[in-house]
Design an enzyme around this catalytic site. Structure first.
Site, PDB file in Angstrom:
ATOM      1  N   MET A 151      -3.772   4.768   3.917  1.00 47.24           N
ATOM      2  CA  MET A 151      -3.480   3.465   4.215  1.00 47.24           C
ATOM      3  C   MET A 151      -3.614   3.564   5.837  1.00 47.24           C
ATOM      4  O   MET A 151      -5.103   3.827   5.633  1.00 47.24           O
ATOM      5  CB  MET A 151      -1.998   3.808   4.305  1.00 47.24           C
ATOM      6  CG  MET A 151      -1.795   3.419   2.838  1.00 47.24           C
ATOM      7  SD  MET A 151      -1.362   1.603   2.306  1.00 47.24           S
ATOM      8  CE  MET A 151      -0.163   1.044   2.841  1.00 47.24           C
ATOM      9  N   CYS A 152      -2.923   3.709   6.915  1.00 44.82           N
ATOM     10  CA  CYS A 152      -2.835   3.545   8.839  1.00 44.82           C
ATOM     11  C   CYS A 152      -3.521   2.005   9.136  1.00 44.82           C
ATOM     12  O   CYS A 152      -4.191   1.325   7.759  1.00 44.82           O
ATOM     13  CB  CYS A 152      -4.608   4.441   9.076  1.00 44.82           C
ATOM     14  SG  CYS A 152      -4.391   5.965   8.924  1.00 44.82           S
ATOM     15  N   GLY A 153      -3.051   1.520   9.582  1.00 41.10           N
ATOM     16  CA  GLY A 153      -3.247   0.104  10.481  1.00 41.10           C
ATOM     17  C   GLY A 153      -4.296   0.016  11.921  1.00 41.10           C
ATOM     18  O   GLY A 153      -3.820   1.153  12.540  1.00 41.10           O
TER      19      GLY A 153
END
Lengths: 229, 298
Positions: free
Chosen positions: B1-3
């Protein structure tokens, strides 16, 4: 005519209500307000109802759909209609990558562009994209039809089984074992039916499309390759 | 993930809104990475002066540390304090001295960035809380990038948060995972690139810094990275006047962009772009794999 405002109702409540609808429900026309890009809106519905979503949706909208008509009045995130079984999903904007992934049936229409891996591992779904699609689309497509009015990215139909691909615009490149094939009357007929189902009969000419399919050299055992096993 | 998110403003009348818009964009990505967040903002510059941004060690006052630093240097610079970070504005020739003083007298302080215009703020915690603590929404500027982190390759610490800056006025945010970061880190350190953490993304930043130090332009350095970085990545990179996006050849990680007359925007998810003005009429597209996208202020 239930109207569910996701600014006031939780996504979980909406999806539970939709998933509990039975085959004889009288609540056949749903509207979802303020979707705000939430993930998995209207996933797992199994009832002959229409769900209109007023805005952009996030990942996996209409995933696993059976019977329902899902109208997205905006753009859709990754995996719209992934693994859908039947019914219709109609995206009025663009779709992100993996649209219709692994879908087994039904029809997915994208008014704008789709992206990478459109129809990846499709298993019976029909997909009509009125714009273009990205790279690696229809990768390992097993059955179903993919129709693209615009262009296709690199490695179209890589490792393709028996899905049939119709593209009107330029194709950046074909993947392993995907070749252009002759358009016969039966193909023009099925292509016309899909164009008609997408509401474009009379506006798009089937003769402008090219057909792509599997050369069937990769997935059939070849004795010359026995050393590789 | 991570944005990850980025905003490059073309219309100067939108510049006062940079921080507010970037904070809103980042807020929508909280679900992709709730453990830490960071913001890089390219704001005003004063000719000849460099902004050195650092985080004070936990439990200490950034104001006191900044005062000690300025007094030790004897240059009479200016310090601005935002939450746990201090921004000390110094004559360009004193930056190396300041960094050396911090390394000796406050080794636990973390230097975030140095540049005429760049300031980087990052911390652990909910991205909304991080943005509020640093008052990001009140900051103006010409471009900025941000990150919400779901830690995979290194610990949840302020130092492990993005953006990473390994060269003056440069910063990078990354969504993905780089497999050959350990060997690359050794090679880069031997080659004089300062890499402070065990984080894979900082190695990507350091790689680009080395390539640019050795004469490549940012887009050339990014093209080189496709050959030398093993793993999957979407990068958003900032320089003093430029803003760049690159995805790996498979384009594993999500990315969507929008452009209008007034701005270019990048985000991990479309919903992040919905907070921007006139997004309904913007050109929206997903960047192609292994393709460098680059914008620059003239």
């Amino acid at each position: 005519m239930p109207v569910v405002d996701l600014a006031k109702t939780s996504l979980r409540e909406l999806n539970m209500a939709l998933q509990q609808l039975g085959p004889t429900t009288n609540e056949t026309d749903w509207t979802v307000l303020n979707p705000a890009g939430e993930h998995a809106i209207a996933a797992g519905v199994d009832a002959p109802v229409t769900i209109t979503i007023a805005g952009p949706v996030g990942y996996y909208c209409g995933g696993m759909n059976k019977q329902a008509t899902v109208l997205v009045e905006g753009s859709a995130g990754q995996g719209v209609g992934e693994n859908m079984m039947s019914g219709l999903i109609h995206v009025k904007g663009d779709a992100s990558q993996s649209a219709g992934a692994t879908g087994r049936g039904g029809l997915l229409i994208v008014e704008g562009n789709a992206s990478a891996r459109c129809g990846i591992s499709m298993k019976g779904i029909d997909i009509v994209v009125k714009g273009g699609i990205g790279h690696l689309s229809a990768f390992m497509g097993q059955s179903g039809r993919l129709v693209v009015f615009g262009e296709a990215g690199e490695a179209l139909g890589d490792s393709l089984y028996e899905a049939r691909l119709y593209v009107r615009g330029p194709v950046a490149g074909l993947g392993a074992d995907c070749i252009e094939k002759e358009m016969r009357d039966e193909h023009r007929q099925e292509l016309f039916e899909l164009i008609k189902a997408s509401g474009e009969a009379g506006t798009v000419d089937v003769s402008e499309f090219r057909r792509y399919g599997s050369a069937r050299k990769l997935y059939n055992f070849n004795i010359d390759n026995v050393e590789a096993y | 993930m991570c944005g990850i998110a980025g905003l490059f403003i073309k219309d100067p009348t939108l510049e006062p809104d940079l921080g507010r818009l970037l904070a809103l964009m980042t807020s929508t990505l909280r679900g992709r990475g709730p453990d830490s967040a960071g913001f890089a903002i390219y704001g005003d510059a004063t000719p000849g002066l460099v902004k050195l941004t650092f985080a004070a060690p936990e439990g200490t006052e950034p104001e006191a540390l900044a005062a000690r630093l300025l007094s030790a240097l004897g240059v009479g610079g200016i310090a601005a304090i935002r939450h746990s970070h201090a921004v000390v504005t110094l004559p360009a020739e004193d930056v190396a001295r300041a960094e050396a003083w911090l390394a000796e007298h406050a080794p636990e302080a973390s230097i975030m960035s140095a540049g005429n215009r760049l300031e980087i703020y990052k911390d652990v915690g909910d991205p909304d809380d991080v943005a509020a603590a640093f008052a990001i929404a009140q900051m103006g500027g010409s471009h900025g990038i941000s990150h919400t982190r779901m830690a995979t390759e290194s610990a949840v610490t302020t130092d492990g948060a993005h953006p990473f800056s390994t060269g003056a006025e440069q910063c990078l945010v990354h969504n993905g995972s780089i497999s050959n970061h350990a060997s690359l880190r050794r090679a880069l350190r031997q080659d004089g690139i300062r890499i402070r953490t065990e984080n894979d993304s900082e190695v990507a930043a350091g790689y680009l810094t080395r390539k640019m130090r050795d004469g490549e332009s940012l887009d050339e350095a990014l093209t080189s990275s496709l050959k030398d970085l093993d793993g999957f990545f979407t990068f958003v990179v900032g320089t003093e006047s430029g803003f760049s996006v690159l995805r790996d050849p498979i384009a594993c990680k999500p990315a969507v962009m929008a452009e209008t007359e007034r701005y270019v925007a990048f985000a991990s998810e479309f919903k992040s772009l919905t907070v921007l003005p006139d997004i309904a009429s913007a050109r929206v597209w997903e960047p192609k794999p292994a393709t460098v996208y680059f914008w620059e202020h003239s």
